[in-house]
Design an enzyme around this catalytic site. Structure first.
Site, PDB file in Angstrom:
ATOM      1  N   GLY A  26       0.811  -1.215   0.000  1.00 47.78           N
ATOM      2  CA  GLY A  26       0.000   0.000   0.000  1.00 47.78           C
ATOM      3  C   GLY A  26       0.838   1.254   0.000  1.00 47.78           C
ATOM      4  O   GLY A  26       0.549   2.210   0.726  1.00 47.78           O
ATOM      5  N   GLY A  29       0.351   5.912  -1.422  1.00 44.09           N
ATOM      6  CA  GLY A  29      -0.062   7.159  -0.791  1.00 44.09           C
ATOM      7  C   GLY A  29      -0.157   7.015   0.711  1.00 44.09           C
ATOM      8  O   GLY A  29       0.060   5.932   1.263  1.00 44.09           O
ATOM      9  N   GLU A  38       6.011   5.455  -8.606  1.00 44.29           N
ATOM     10  CA  GLU A  38       7.052   5.834  -9.568  1.00 44.29           C
ATOM     11  C   GLU A  38       7.445   7.295  -9.384  1.00 44.29           C
ATOM     12  O   GLU A  38       8.636   7.640  -9.450  1.00 44.29           O
ATOM     13  CB  GLU A  38       6.549   5.573 -10.986  1.00 44.29           C
ATOM     14  CG  GLU A  38       6.429   4.086 -11.316  1.00 44.29           C
ATOM     15  CD  GLU A  38       5.743   3.829 -12.641  1.00 44.29           C
ATOM     16  OE1 GLU A  38       5.860   2.698 -13.156  1.00 44.29           O
ATOM     17  OE2 GLU A  38       5.074   4.755 -13.162  1.00 44.29           O
ATOM     18  N   LEU A  54      -3.239  -7.093  -3.936  1.00 39.35           N
ATOM     19  CA  LEU A  54      -3.100  -7.868  -2.709  1.00 39.35           C
ATOM     20  C   LEU A  54      -4.318  -8.734  -2.407  1.00 39.35           C
ATOM     21  O   LEU A  54      -4.256  -9.586  -1.518  1.00 39.35           O
ATOM     22  CB  LEU A  54      -2.820  -6.937  -1.531  1.00 39.35           C
ATOM     23  CG  LEU A  54      -1.436  -6.270  -1.545  1.00 39.35           C
ATOM     24  CD1 LEU A  54      -1.377  -5.165  -0.502  1.00 39.35           C
ATOM     25  CD2 LEU A  54      -0.336  -7.294  -1.297  1.00 39.35           C
ATOM     26  N   TYR A  99     -14.788  -3.296   9.853  1.00 36.63           N
ATOM     27  CA  TYR A  99     -13.387  -2.879   9.744  1.00 36.63           C
ATOM     28  C   TYR A  99     -12.666  -3.102  11.066  1.00 36.63           C
ATOM     29  O   TYR A  99     -11.539  -3.613  11.096  1.00 36.63           O
ATOM     30  CB  TYR A  99     -13.322  -1.406   9.334  1.00 36.63           C
ATOM     31  CG  TYR A  99     -11.943  -0.801   9.398  1.00 36.63           C
ATOM     32  CD1 TYR A  99     -11.001  -1.048   8.404  1.00 36.63           C
ATOM     33  CD2 TYR A  99     -11.580   0.033  10.461  1.00 36.63           C
ATOM     34  CE1 TYR A  99      -9.732  -0.485   8.464  1.00 36.63           C
ATOM     35  CE2 TYR A  99     -10.321   0.595  10.527  1.00 36.63           C
ATOM     36  CZ  TYR A  99      -9.400   0.333   9.527  1.00 36.63           C
ATOM     37  OH  TYR A  99      -8.148   0.884   9.600  1.00 36.63           O
ATOM     38  N   GLU A 144      -4.430  11.897   8.952  1.00 40.16           N
ATOM     39  CA  GLU A 144      -4.975  12.665   7.833  1.00 40.16           C
ATOM     40  C   GLU A 144      -4.458  12.101   6.512  1.00 40.16           C
ATOM     41  O   GLU A 144      -3.349  12.405   6.071  1.00 40.16           O
ATOM     42  CB  GLU A 144      -4.608  14.149   7.961  1.00 40.16           C
ATOM     43  CG  GLU A 144      -5.338  15.031   6.971  1.00 40.16           C
ATOM     44  CD  GLU A 144      -5.149  16.510   7.237  1.00 40.16           C
ATOM     45  OE1 GLU A 144      -5.672  17.309   6.449  1.00 40.16           O
ATOM     46  OE2 GLU A 144      -4.477  16.867   8.230  1.00 40.16           O
ATOM     47  N   GLN A 157      -6.273   9.865   2.723  1.00 38.81           N
ATOM     48  CA  GLN A 157      -7.477   9.724   1.901  1.00 38.81           C
ATOM     49  C   GLN A 157      -8.416   8.649   2.448  1.00 38.81           C
ATOM     50  O   GLN A 157      -9.445   8.346   1.831  1.00 38.81           O
ATOM     51  CB  GLN A 157      -7.080   9.388   0.463  1.00 38.81           C
ATOM     52  CG  GLN A 157      -6.427  10.535  -0.284  1.00 38.81           C
ATOM     53  CD  GLN A 157      -7.373  11.712  -0.428  1.00 38.81           C
ATOM     54  OE1 GLN A 157      -8.494  11.573  -0.919  1.00 38.81           O
ATOM     55  NE2 GLN A 157      -6.936  12.882   0.020  1.00 38.81           N
TER      56      GLN A 157
END
Length: 255
Positions: free
Chosen positions: A13, A16, A44, A66, A161, A197, A199
């Protein structure tokens, strides 16, 4: 961190948020880092930034879904053939879907379970095998968990979750016990942040961007770099020191 210089870390992951911050921090410390994600454009770009900044390490982008075990196994095979193997595995990839326990979709539950629990477990298994077959006895598995792996917050859309993150807490401690029983000095650590903080909230509340934005507006949140600093701290401890879990949250966070 000197003993980790030129050794290889896998960060899942890494496109970002926390994953990108961890990858950058490790490259700054002189490691070779394989950063994987479903799409690697951002990785990249980060690799180019690290190179132009003159960091001593290298970031190697790798495209991997994944949720697909064959993709994971192919990635570890490629790392083995091109770089000998993994010395550090940082299981950062994770996702949340707004599927409640009373009315959530089975597909949403499966998506969370497949990435948050199964992919983490497969990567852990393959990383440990990579270490042990090369007689690497000081490797490290670091699972980026969550405060939701230690308590269940009230919003219903976070309950499944939270269950996956409780699983990560149990898996990390179970791994520590199995490694100890095997007389291995490979270490296992959880890092459990509160609100960071990123996304994350915008993906969870993708149909309600105002609700997502409000997640981060009522307090000074953690930054991805704060979690990356915790990773560096864990890796910098002597090999005889076992840090099981770091729980960290914004000073203003209630629970």
């Amino acid at each position: 961190m000197e003993r980790w210089r030129d050794r290889l870390a896998l960060v899942t992951g890494a496109s970002g948020g926390i994953g990108a911050a961890v990858a950058r921090a490790l490259v700054q410390q002189g490691l070779k880092v394989v950063g994987c994600a479903r799409t690697v454009g951002n990785i990249e770009e980060l690799a180019a930034e690290c190179k132009s900044a003159g960091y001593p390490g290298t970031l190697i982008p790798y495209r991997c879904d994944l949720s697909n075990e064959e993709d994971i196994l192919s990635m570890f095979s490629a790392v083995r053939s091109q770089h000998s193997g993994v010395d550090i595995c940082i299981n950062n990839a994770g996702l949340a879907r707004p599927d409640t326990l009373l009315s959530g979709s089975t597909s949403g539950w499966k998506e969370m379970f497949n990435v948050n629990v199964l992919a983490l477990s497969i990567c852990t298994r393959e990383a440990c095998q990579s270490m042990r077959e090369r007689k690497v006895d000081d490797g490290h598995i670091i699972n980026i968990n969550s405060m939701c792996g230690h308590r269940v917050p009230p919003p219903a859309e976070t309950h499944f979750y939270s269950a996956t993150k409780y699983a990560v807490t149990a898996l990390t401690e179970g791994l520590r016990q199995e490694l100890r029983e095997a007389r291995s000095h490979i270490r296992a650590t959880c890092i459990s942040p509160g609100v960071v903080e990123t996304q994350f909230a915008f993906k969870l509340h993708d149909k309600d961007p105002e609700k997502a934005a409000a997640t981060y507006e009522h307090m000074k949140c953690l930054k991805p770099e704060d979690v990356a600093e915790a990773v560096i701290y864990v890796l910098s401890t002597p090999p005889h020191v076992q840090i099981g879990d770091i729980q960290m949250r914004p000073t203003e966070q209630v629970t």
